[in-house]
Write a protein that holds these residues in place. Structure first.
Motif, short mmCIF file in Angstrom:
data_model
loop_
_atom_site.label_atom_id
_atom_site.label_comp_id
_atom_site.label_asym_id
_atom_site.label_seq_id
_atom_site.Cartn_x
_atom_site.Cartn_y
_atom_site.Cartn_z
N ILE A 74 0.83 -1.22 0.00
CA ILE A 74 0.00 0.00 0.00
C ILE A 74 0.86 1.27 0.00
CG2 ILE A 74 -0.27 0.12 2.53
CD1 ILE A 74 -3.18 1.02 2.00
N TYR A 75 2.03 1.22 0.65
CA TYR A 75 2.91 2.40 0.67
C TYR A 75 3.44 2.69 -0.74
CZ TYR A 75 6.62 5.64 2.02
OH TYR A 75 7.42 6.75 2.13
N VAL A 76 3.86 1.64 -1.42
CA VAL A 76 4.35 1.81 -2.80
C VAL A 76 3.25 2.36 -3.68
CG1 VAL A 76 5.26 0.60 -4.81
CG2 VAL A 76 6.04 -0.04 -2.51
N MET A 77 2.05 1.84 -3.51
CA MET A 77 0.91 2.32 -4.29
C MET A 77 0.69 3.82 -4.07
SD MET A 77 -3.04 1.02 -3.99
CE MET A 77 -2.43 -0.68 -3.87
N ALA A 78 0.89 4.26 -2.84
CA ALA A 78 0.69 5.67 -2.52
C ALA A 78 1.78 6.54 -3.13
CB ALA A 78 0.63 5.86 -1.01
N VAL A 79 3.05 6.22 -2.89
CA VAL A 79 4.13 7.10 -3.33
C VAL A 79 4.31 7.10 -4.84
CG1 VAL A 79 5.36 6.96 -1.14
CG2 VAL A 79 5.91 5.33 -2.96
N GLU A 80 3.78 6.09 -5.52
CA GLU A 80 3.82 6.12 -6.98
C GLU A 80 3.03 7.29 -7.55
OE1 GLU A 80 2.47 2.27 -8.19
OE2 GLU A 80 4.51 1.44 -8.33
N LYS A 81 2.12 7.83 -6.76
CA LYS A 81 1.31 8.96 -7.21
C LYS A 81 2.06 10.29 -7.09
CE LYS A 81 -3.24 6.92 -6.36
NZ LYS A 81 -4.63 7.22 -5.99
N LEU A 82 3.17 10.29 -6.34
CA LEU A 82 3.97 11.51 -6.22
C LEU A 82 4.77 11.74 -7.50
CD1 LEU A 82 5.41 11.01 -2.60
CD2 LEU A 82 3.53 12.52 -3.27
N ARG A 83 4.97 13.00 -7.83
CA ARG A 83 5.80 13.32 -8.98
C ARG A 83 7.26 13.04 -8.66
NH1 ARG A 83 2.38 17.77 -8.69
NH2 ARG A 83 4.01 19.09 -7.85
N ASP A 84 8.08 13.00 -9.70
CA ASP A 84 9.52 12.82 -9.51
C ASP A 84 10.06 13.98 -8.67
OD1 ASP A 84 12.44 13.63 -10.83
OD2 ASP A 84 12.17 11.47 -10.48
N TYR A 85 10.93 13.67 -7.72
CA TYR A 85 11.37 14.68 -6.76
C TYR A 85 12.14 15.82 -7.42
CZ TYR A 85 16.13 12.74 -6.90
OH TYR A 85 17.37 12.33 -7.29
N GLU A 86 12.79 15.57 -8.55
CA GLU A 86 13.57 16.63 -9.22
C GLU A 86 12.67 17.74 -9.75
OE1 GLU A 86 16.59 17.27 -9.32
OE2 GLU A 86 17.64 15.44 -8.76
N SER A 87 11.45 17.37 -10.18
CA SER A 87 10.52 18.36 -10.72
C SER A 87 9.37 18.64 -9.75
CB SER A 87 9.95 17.87 -12.06
OG SER A 87 9.26 16.64 -11.86
N ASN A 88 9.51 18.16 -8.53
CA ASN A 88 8.42 18.23 -7.56
C ASN A 88 8.59 19.49 -6.71
OD1 ASN A 88 6.50 17.73 -5.52
ND2 ASN A 88 6.74 15.54 -5.80
N ASP A 89 7.95 20.58 -7.14
CA ASP A 89 8.17 21.85 -6.45
C ASP A 89 7.07 22.22 -5.47
OD1 ASP A 89 6.22 22.29 -8.28
OD2 ASP A 89 7.13 24.05 -9.20
N GLY A 90 6.03 21.38 -5.34
CA GLY A 90 4.93 21.81 -4.49
C GLY A 90 4.31 20.76 -3.60
N GLU A 91 4.56 19.48 -3.87
CA GLU A 91 3.81 18.44 -3.15
C GLU A 91 4.13 18.37 -1.66
OE1 GLU A 91 2.39 15.34 -6.61
OE2 GLU A 91 4.19 14.85 -5.47
N LEU A 92 5.33 18.76 -1.27
CA LEU A 92 5.63 18.77 0.18
C LEU A 92 4.69 19.73 0.90
CD1 LEU A 92 7.22 17.96 2.66
CD2 LEU A 92 8.92 19.73 2.08
N GLY A 93 4.42 20.88 0.29
CA GLY A 93 3.48 21.83 0.89
C GLY A 93 2.08 21.27 0.96
#
Length: 301
Positions: A74-93
């Motif tokens: 389930i964790y892998v299923m969740a984090v697969e929805k996150l964008r690649d960290y290099e281009s990820n400028d907003g998801e942490l917020g």
């Protein structure tokens, strides 16, 4: 009623420097959270550790959480929805806003952008998540999220309020369109018929039913860069902690009048804003590193 997935213990990570400061001429409130300091550094290791427990309910719908609750992947299923960290400028917020609305405001998530962004391109123009706050048995707020990460706090606030005003006033993909999406989304959530009817009664209340009142509100998160004099790191732990916490508090307090100004400029007096701020050291590098750690299930802080 929906339940929150993030408990109040999440807040143990932070000093709550400003608590529900009321913004003049509005019903809005400002909160400042500063990540705990140990050995003259922010405790990013603890933040990542706690976010690994938050990322699943952030990324997955209630239906998915129930369906896959005993699934090791389930964790892998969740984090697969996150964008690649290099281009990820907003998801942490977006993640932090979700955690704060649930743990501090006790407003459970109805949906996040993660749940719909793959099914409709239009939705990514909307809010960064939607939560429901129960004020009392008759009065509720539908809280739309808006998160910004900007090195400059005032610029982050400017971007947030500009985006919210656009969301309210534009002709297409606006707040009313999103409320319609919420209604459609609930039907796919697998909630009971009774729960669906109850939530629909709140989200789209009837004027003839005076038992329920719903107003729209906004949760704003702004993460900003903290500029520290390198000489401060040479201070004792106590001196460093005291001086840095005071610097952060003064930085945020200096922007209270600016928040008032933006509410006045856009004539947003009828809305409640729950404003959350958190400072970071080396914001751009840190946000990428946190997301990278979450995606690969490690903690290199």
């Amino acid at each position: 009623m929906l339940e929150t997935k993030i408990g109040s213990n999440f807040l143990n990570l932070f000093y709550h420097e400003i608590q529900n400061h009321e913004v003049h001429d509005s019903s809005s409130k400002l909160n400042l959270f500063t990540l705990k300091i140990e050995n003259n550094q922010f405790t990013y290791h603890q933040l990542v550790k706690n976010l690994t427990h938050c990322i699943v309910p952030f990324c997955l719908s209630n239906k998915e959480l129930e369906e896959f609750k005993n699934n090791y992947g389930i964790y892998v299923m969740a984090v697969e929805k996150l964008r690649d960290y290099e281009s990820n400028d907003g998801e942490l917020g977006e993640i932090l806003l979700f955690c704060l609305l649930e743990s501090n405001l006790n407003a459970p998530k109805i949906m996040t952008k993660m749940e719909l962004k793959t099914s409709t391109n239009d939705y990514v123009k909307g809010s960064d998540g939607v939560h429901l706050l129960k004020l009392d048995e008759q009065n509720y707020q539908l809280i739309f999220g808006e998160s910004k990460l900007n090195a400059d706090l005032q610029k982050g606030l400017y971007e947030a309020f500009k985006s919210i005003n656009d969301f309210i006033t534009r002709k297409n993909n606006n707040i009313n369109h999103e409320i319609g999406l919420i209604n459609t989304h609930l039907q796919r959530e697998g909630v009971s018929d009774e729960m669906y009817k109850f939530l629909k009664k709140i989200i789209i209340p009837s004027a003839t039913d005076e038992e329920i009142n719903k107003d729209n509100a906004f949760g704003i998160f702004v993460g900003f860069d903290l500029k520290l004099d390198p000489e401060l790191t040479k201070l004792s732990n106590l001196e460093f902690r005291t001086k840095v916490r005071q610097q952060i508090k003064e930085t945020v307090q200096n922007e209270i009048k600016y928040i008032q100004k933006k509410i006045k400029d856009y004539k947003l007096f009828g809305y409640t804003f729950y404003v959350y701020t958190i400072p970071f050291i080396n914001l751009d590098e840190t946000r990428k590193r946190v997301i990278k750690n979450l995606k690969v299930a490690q903690n290199d802080f």
